[in-house]
Design a protein around this motif. Structure first.
Motif, PDB file in Angstrom:
ATOM      1  N   ARG C  83      -0.809  28.726  66.200  1.00  0.00           N
ATOM      2  CA  ARG C  83       0.401  28.225  66.842  1.00  0.00           C
ATOM      3  C   ARG C  83       1.629  28.614  66.020  1.00  0.00           C
ATOM      4  NH1 ARG C  83       3.190  22.568  68.360  1.00  0.00           N
ATOM      5  NH2 ARG C  83       3.753  22.596  66.175  1.00  0.00           N
ATOM      6  N   GLU C  90       7.798  34.716  68.084  1.00  0.00           N
ATOM      7  CA  GLU C  90       8.824  34.552  69.134  1.00  0.00           C
ATOM      8  C   GLU C  90      10.195  34.345  68.515  1.00  0.00           C
ATOM      9  OE1 GLU C  90       8.270  33.464  72.738  1.00  0.00           O
ATOM     10  OE2 GLU C  90       6.162  32.861  72.734  1.00  0.00           O
ATOM     11  N   PHE C  94      13.587  36.641  68.894  1.00  0.00           N
ATOM     12  CA  PHE C  94      14.809  36.015  69.385  1.00  0.00           C
ATOM     13  C   PHE C  94      15.961  36.210  68.398  1.00  0.00           C
ATOM     14  CE2 PHE C  94      17.252  31.891  69.350  1.00  0.00           C
ATOM     15  CZ  PHE C  94      18.048  32.193  70.437  1.00  0.00           C
ATOM     16  N   LEU C 112      21.120  27.090  71.553  1.00  0.00           N
ATOM     17  CA  LEU C 112      19.819  26.484  71.829  1.00  0.00           C
ATOM     18  C   LEU C 112      19.960  25.006  72.173  1.00  0.00           C
ATOM     19  CD1 LEU C 112      17.357  28.099  69.278  1.00  0.00           C
ATOM     20  CD2 LEU C 112      17.303  28.194  71.773  1.00  0.00           C
ATOM     21  N   LEU C 115      21.085  24.611  75.708  1.00  0.00           N
ATOM     22  CA  LEU C 115      20.035  24.876  76.700  1.00  0.00           C
ATOM     23  C   LEU C 115      19.011  23.749  76.743  1.00  0.00           C
ATOM     24  CD1 LEU C 115      19.265  28.681  76.510  1.00  0.00           C
ATOM     25  CD2 LEU C 115      20.544  27.411  78.222  1.00  0.00           C
ATOM     26  N   MET C 116      18.719  23.201  75.579  1.00  0.00           N
ATOM     27  CA  MET C 116      17.729  22.117  75.549  1.00  0.00           C
ATOM     28  C   MET C 116      18.229  20.897  76.319  1.00  0.00           C
ATOM     29  SD  MET C 116      16.328  22.139  71.655  1.00  0.00           S
ATOM     30  CE  MET C 116      15.456  23.526  70.955  1.00  0.00           C
TER      31      MET C 116
ATOM     32  N   ALA D  91      17.746  33.352  74.803  1.00  0.00           N
ATOM     33  CA  ALA D  91      17.433  31.982  74.391  1.00  0.00           C
ATOM     34  C   ALA D  91      16.480  31.323  75.378  1.00  0.00           C
ATOM     35  CB  ALA D  91      18.707  31.170  74.247  1.00  0.00           C
ATOM     36  N   PHE D  94      13.039  32.615  74.826  1.00  0.00           N
ATOM     37  CA  PHE D  94      12.497  32.052  73.584  1.00  0.00           C
ATOM     38  C   PHE D  94      12.076  30.598  73.781  1.00  0.00           C
ATOM     39  CE2 PHE D  94      13.781  29.716  69.608  1.00  0.00           C
ATOM     40  CZ  PHE D  94      12.632  30.012  68.903  1.00  0.00           C
ATOM     41  N   THR D  98       8.283  29.081  73.334  1.00  0.00           N
ATOM     42  CA  THR D  98       7.899  28.119  72.293  1.00  0.00           C
ATOM     43  C   THR D  98       7.545  26.763  72.887  1.00  0.00           C
ATOM     44  OG1 THR D  98      10.273  27.865  71.924  1.00  0.00           O
ATOM     45  CG2 THR D  98       9.034  29.163  70.307  1.00  0.00           C
ATOM     46  N   LEU D 103       5.654  23.396  71.092  1.00  0.00           N
ATOM     47  CA  LEU D 103       6.599  22.989  70.058  1.00  0.00           C
ATOM     48  C   LEU D 103       7.622  22.014  70.638  1.00  0.00           C
ATOM     49  CD1 LEU D 103       5.502  25.740  68.817  1.00  0.00           C
ATOM     50  CD2 LEU D 103       7.661  25.781  67.560  1.00  0.00           C
ATOM     51  N   GLY D 105      11.484  20.290  70.506  1.00  0.00           N
ATOM     52  CA  GLY D 105      12.823  20.815  70.252  1.00  0.00           C
ATOM     53  C   GLY D 105      13.128  20.824  68.761  1.00  0.00           C
ATOM     54  N   GLU D 107      11.061  20.965  66.246  1.00  0.00           N
ATOM     55  CA  GLU D 107      10.283  22.002  65.560  1.00  0.00           C
ATOM     56  C   GLU D 107      10.924  23.376  65.744  1.00  0.00           C
ATOM     57  OE1 GLU D 107       5.600  20.973  65.400  1.00  0.00           O
ATOM     58  OE2 GLU D 107       6.457  20.983  67.416  1.00  0.00           O
ATOM     59  N   ILE D 108      11.421  23.614  66.951  1.00  0.00           N
ATOM     60  CA  ILE D 108      12.030  24.909  67.234  1.00  0.00           C
ATOM     61  C   ILE D 108      13.251  25.137  66.349  1.00  0.00           C
ATOM     62  CG2 ILE D 108      13.291  26.200  68.999  1.00  0.00           C
ATOM     63  CD1 ILE D 108      11.400  24.876  71.075  1.00  0.00           C
ATOM     64  N   ILE D 109      14.083  24.103  66.241  1.00  0.00           N
ATOM     65  CA  ILE D 109      15.292  24.238  65.424  1.00  0.00           C
ATOM     66  C   ILE D 109      14.924  24.428  63.949  1.00  0.00           C
ATOM     67  CG2 ILE D 109      17.386  23.068  64.644  1.00  0.00           C
ATOM     68  CD1 ILE D 109      17.558  23.975  67.522  1.00  0.00           C
ATOM     69  N   LEU D 111      12.208  25.664  62.716  1.00  0.00           N
ATOM     70  CA  LEU D 111      11.647  27.000  62.550  1.00  0.00           C
ATOM     71  C   LEU D 111      12.753  28.047  62.425  1.00  0.00           C
ATOM     72  CD1 LEU D 111       9.395  29.126  62.647  1.00  0.00           C
ATOM     73  CD2 LEU D 111       9.333  28.888  65.114  1.00  0.00           C
ATOM     74  N   LEU D 112      13.740  27.954  63.299  1.00  0.00           N
ATOM     75  CA  LEU D 112      14.831  28.931  63.259  1.00  0.00           C
ATOM     76  C   LEU D 112      15.598  28.841  61.945  1.00  0.00           C
ATOM     77  CD1 LEU D 112      16.258  29.014  66.859  1.00  0.00           C
ATOM     78  CD2 LEU D 112      15.196  30.859  65.566  1.00  0.00           C
ATOM     79  N   HIS D 113      15.873  27.623  61.511  1.00  0.00           N
ATOM     80  CA  HIS D 113      16.584  27.472  60.240  1.00  0.00           C
ATOM     81  C   HIS D 113      15.802  28.109  59.100  1.00  0.00           C
ATOM     82  CE1 HIS D 113      19.327  24.099  61.802  1.00  0.00           C
ATOM     83  NE2 HIS D 113      20.115  25.062  61.359  1.00  0.00           N
ATOM     84  N   LEU D 115      13.676  30.598  59.231  1.00  0.00           N
ATOM     85  CA  LEU D 115      13.725  32.056  59.314  1.00  0.00           C
ATOM     86  C   LEU D 115      15.098  32.588  58.913  1.00  0.00           C
ATOM     87  CD1 LEU D 115      11.678  33.021  62.477  1.00  0.00           C
ATOM     88  CD2 LEU D 115      11.064  33.203  60.080  1.00  0.00           C
ATOM     89  N   MET D 116      16.130  31.846  59.264  1.00  0.00           N
ATOM     90  CA  MET D 116      17.482  32.303  58.914  1.00  0.00           C
ATOM     91  C   MET D 116      17.683  32.304  57.404  1.00  0.00           C
ATOM     92  SD  MET D 116      19.887  30.423  61.713  1.00  0.00           S
ATOM     93  CE  MET D 116      19.876  30.825  63.450  1.00  0.00           C
ATOM     94  N   GLU D 118      15.360  32.544  55.153  1.00  0.00           N
ATOM     95  CA  GLU D 118      14.523  33.611  54.630  1.00  0.00           C
ATOM     96  C   GLU D 118      15.237  34.960  54.769  1.00  0.00           C
ATOM     97  OE1 GLU D 118      10.832  35.735  56.587  1.00  0.00           O
ATOM     98  OE2 GLU D 118      10.461  33.592  56.268  1.00  0.00           O
TER      99      GLU D 118
END
Lengths: 122, 122, 122, 122
Positions: C83, C90, C94, C112, C115-116, D91, D94, D98, D103, D105, D107-109, D111-113, D115-116, D118
């Motif tokens: 997961r 993804e 994105f 985001l 949209l949520m 978006a 994506f 997800t 996931l 909402g 978790e999605i945020i 995750l993005l933070h 990756l950013m 990183e």
DNA sequence: GTGGTCTAGACCACC
DNA sequence: GTGGTCTAGACCACC
């Protein structure tokens, strides 16, 4: 026991019996399982087991007493020779494989020592 | 090369290719035979060779350039690791077999030394 | 499920199966549809499904019991890792896309969130 | 540029042009490459490029001056709207992906933070 | 020419 | 019934 479908089953049964004898699962003079019992245990036809037994008898590893069954030879030296023969065959296969990979004799010995130590470590 | 009917052909082809790479018959960066050529040489269907090539690519031993062919990795370290992995697998099989015959570690080493000397004698 | 002609079908089947596992449509230890059933359901050749199943097995997501079928791994941690891996993939796609459009990190997060909220509004 | 053979090429060319405009590779009022040049660059038929240009003109992103060529709109707001539209589409894709993985909402945020951060770390 | 994918269909082992 | 392997042959993209 699992069979490898690339080789005749009776040969694989012979191999299995060799190992039982050499490891002492079947001791010198001991009665081997009956044809029917072993056939049942292995899920094969008794004739297939018979063929294996017959060859083992030809090789002097088994002998038969009419009406009593099949027995392991009492000749401990023969068992010992068998052990050496099987071990040597394994070693030849191994050497052939590793030399063909380009390993030197020293590398082969070192590798085995490493694995043996690891084995004991566990 | 002839095939052992007990194992899938594509695995045997993989093994053969491993050995060619490890022994340097196929050098890092060198082009491997085309799918069709090798299939013809081995007398099998190109799909069968393709499966072996595909797995070798997954494992990082081969890589492909579309329209140009399949090549051995340029990563000499990967090739070296492969050699070690294959040699270790052979050694484990050998150890398992001889230990199960009741040989001691010392006996195993002595046996190998004997065979190696003999080998050179021939 | 309908297929996108731009990607190999077997990869799309893998993706679909990943999602079924990750969403819990296929639970740990549960039997996956048989090759033939899924092939029929998707209107593809069983070999194509087989390829997807085989790769999932290589990846440790599926395992097979000969004669019984294919099953989802019982390792819940592996499913969880899957997961995470899929979600991360993804997210990278994105991020790459939106950053290349010139959006800042803040803009991306704001977008985001908008949209949520809208999603919930519907 | 690589084409995905699952979608019409002219749509993929449109996407590419959108991005050039939004990123400022093609600035408001700037002359777009000639049909022939772009067709040559992309290795496609000029008619295919023509179709993309025509739709972009319909959408108000490009305009044509007879005898002079095709130009990017001078309307900076239109470009900005386009940017928003493309970002929103990414978006949605994506989010859909997800959320379908289960996931939340949050978790999605998160995750993005991750990756950013990183991304900046590299 | 090269590899990549897919189908149809066969045959196998295991249950 | 289940999956695993293999063939023959098609069609594709890339070179």
């Amino acid at each position: 026991m699992h069979f490898n479908h690339g080789h005749p089953i009776y040969l694989q049964i012979k191999e299995e019996l060799y190992r039982r004898v050499v490891r002492g699962n079947l001791e010198p003079g001991e009665k081997a399982p009956s044809l029917r019992d072993l056939a049942l245990e292995l899920g094969v036809n008794p004739n297939t087991v018979q063929r294996a037994y017959h060859e083992l008898e030809t090789e002097g590893i088994f002998f038969t007493r009419r009406g009593q069954g099949t027995f392991v030879t009492k000749d401990a030296v023969a068992v010992s020779r068998l052990r050496d023969k099987l071990a040597e065959a394994e070693a030849r296969t191994f050497l052939q494989g590793t030399l063909s990979l380009g390993l030197s004799g020293d590398e082969i010995i070192v590798l085995l020592h490493e694995l043996m130590e690891e084995e004991e470590g566990i």
